[in-house]
Design a protein around this motif. Structure first.
Motif: not given
Length: 487
Positions: A209-236
């Motif tokens: 686990y002792a590694v350090s690297f960079v990876v583009p965000m569209d790399a195959p197999g890279l997935k992000l699971y985001c917390r609930p949005s605080f912006a999506a349901d706001k009226p303005s």
């Protein structure tokens, strides 16, 4: 230097971002990410405008964004901070992982090539080479450098399953395959590249686990699971001015056998070097110099808002209110003073890099998790119940059936209803909304648990001077020689 339009185009790819059980088609248009991506685009437009003085001549003679500077003097540290401050003022300090943060880490790595020479020979130039690539293309990097919270009493290799934390699943002559997960992925959804490593201490047996690297965000197999949005349901934006524009999102990042070519690997299965990259290079200090610049802007913004609300409520002449405003001023001045002291009293390493003085920089970080809650608490007291007495949305202010009541009953002695509601809704977005709650938690744990942040202050204060002063006093007197001690 790229423009905001070019930045937005660069994140319209096939990245795997998940929100509410669905893959996001386009982060630039999705309600959860549109606001923050537009805010980042604005930062790039600010930097691209020559009037803002946010460019510098690189070591190779090219022009680049000052967020990638490797300062060699106090003056260059100041110029870099001034550029970062322009960006933080655009977001009022509420975007913690704007592009200038991880750019500072990359610059710190590149300014200490000797550290990476201690690793595998074929990797020794990778950090410096990628830094130049990121700098020359004005890239937006985010990072994940903390393992998931599964069982923190155990080392990564002691967990019941292998590769719960991010580790090397296998390697070949072209690169490595990464499996596992990492947190916290702040702003990763709208960045170009992800820097991946581990800043928490690793133990013998954790080499995988002792590694350090960079990876583009569209790399195959890279997935992000985001917390609930605080912006999506706001009226303005009027109703939630911060939530709608600056919710940068946080995410669990999963590596489902992601291939990383060797040229993007900085450290490989080396526990000591993983830590050295942060603390034996300038990376951690100039990275947190950016963080403190942003934080100071944020506190300054909040106390300015507190001052306006006190005036709007007609209480700014009351001595007890002035006392609270003075306390806010003292807290803000403490944070800003430590930031400026770290710059003015900068130190130089053996490579000629100008580095913020760790005594003052880490002193500021050590107080961050206590100062911010104090600021919010005092702000709450000054605001009072007014933030609870606002209409549900801007629509009551424009609806002919309700407008007259709003204009009559929601105004103050110094401003009309529209202006007052705008002011109080902004305050609520700081102290009462989900966005505001997230930011209080964020600042309290920005540098890790409180003992971690104060540990940096403890280790970097430099106690020799203080101890010498105490010893000078102790050595200046003793029991009188002519005294008699009776049993």
């Amino acid at each position: 230097m790229r423009t905001g339009k070019q930045y937005l185009a660069s994140i319209q790819d096939n990245r795997s971002i998940y929100m509410d059980g669905k893959k996001v088609d386009d982060v630039t248009t999705h309600p959860a990410f549109k606001g923050i991506s537009q805010s980042i685009a604005k930062l790039y437009d600010i930097a691209a405008d020559p009037a803002n003085d946010m460019t510098y001549k690189t070591e190779e003679g090219t022009t680049a964004n000052k967020i990638y500077m490797m300062p060699k003097s106090r003056e260059e540290l100041r110029d870099r901070r001034a550029a970062i401050q322009k960006w933080s003022e655009s977001t009022y300090g509420f975007v913690g992982r704007s592009p200038d943060h991880v750019a500072a880490y990359m610059a710190g790595f590149a300014s200490a090539p000797d550290v990476f020479e201690r690793g595998l020979p074929k990797l020794k130039d990778n950090a410096a080479n990628f830094y130049k690539f990121a700098r020359d293309n004005d890239l937006y990097l985010s990072y994940v450098i903390i393992p998931p919270q599964i069982d923190r009493s155990k080392a990564a290799h002691e967990l019941e399953e292998q590769f719960l934390a991010t580790g090397v699943y296998k390697e070949n002559e072209d690169g490595i395959v990464i499996r596992g997960s990492q947190m916290l992925g702040t702003s990763a959804a709208v960045s170009n590249y992800l820097f991946v490593s581990c800043i928490t201490p690793l133990r013998p047996g954790d080499e995988t686990y002792a590694v350090s690297f960079v990876v583009p965000m569209d790399a195959p197999g890279l997935k992000l699971y985001c917390r609930p949005s605080f912006a999506a349901d706001k009226p303005s934006v009027y109703d939630y001015p911060l939530s709608t524009q600056f919710d940068e999102s946080d995410a669990l990042v999963v590596f489902d056998d992601v291939f990383i070519p060797w040229e993007h690997v900085f450290v490989y299965k080396d526990i000591k070097l993983v830590q050295a990259q942060f603390h034996e290079t300038p990376a951690h200090r100039i990275g947190n110099n950016q963080a403190q610049t942003r934080y100071v802007t944020k506190v300054k913004f909040i106390i300015g808002l507190a001052r306006k609300i006190a005036a709007a409520n007609g209480i700014d002449k009351i001595p007890s209110v002035q006392e609270k405003l003075g306390e806010l001023a003292s807290l803000a001045a403490t944070a800003e003073g430590l930031l400026l002291a770290s710059e003015y009293e900068c130190i130089f390493d053996h490579r000629g890099n100008a580095i913020p003085n760790p005594r003052f920089l880490y002193g500021a970080m050590g107080l961050q998790n206590s100062i911010y809650p104090q600021v919010i608490h005092i702000f709450r007291e000054l605001v009072g119940g007014g933030v609870l007495q606002v209409p549900s949305s801007y629509k009551e202010l424009v609806n002919p059936e309700t407008k007259a009541d709003m204009d009559r009953y929601v105004r103050s002695s110094t401003m009309g209803a529209v202006e007052k509601v705008q002011l109080f809704k902004l305050a609520w977005d700081i102290i009462g909304s989900e966005f505001g709650g997230r930011h209080q938690q964020y600042e309290m744990f920005y540098a890790g648990a409180p003992f971690v942040a104060k540990g940096y202050a403890y280790r970097n204060y430099g106690y020799d001077e203080a101890v010498a002063l105490a010893e000078k006093c102790l050595n200046s007197y003793s029991i009188p020689e002519d005294s008699l001690v009776e049993s």
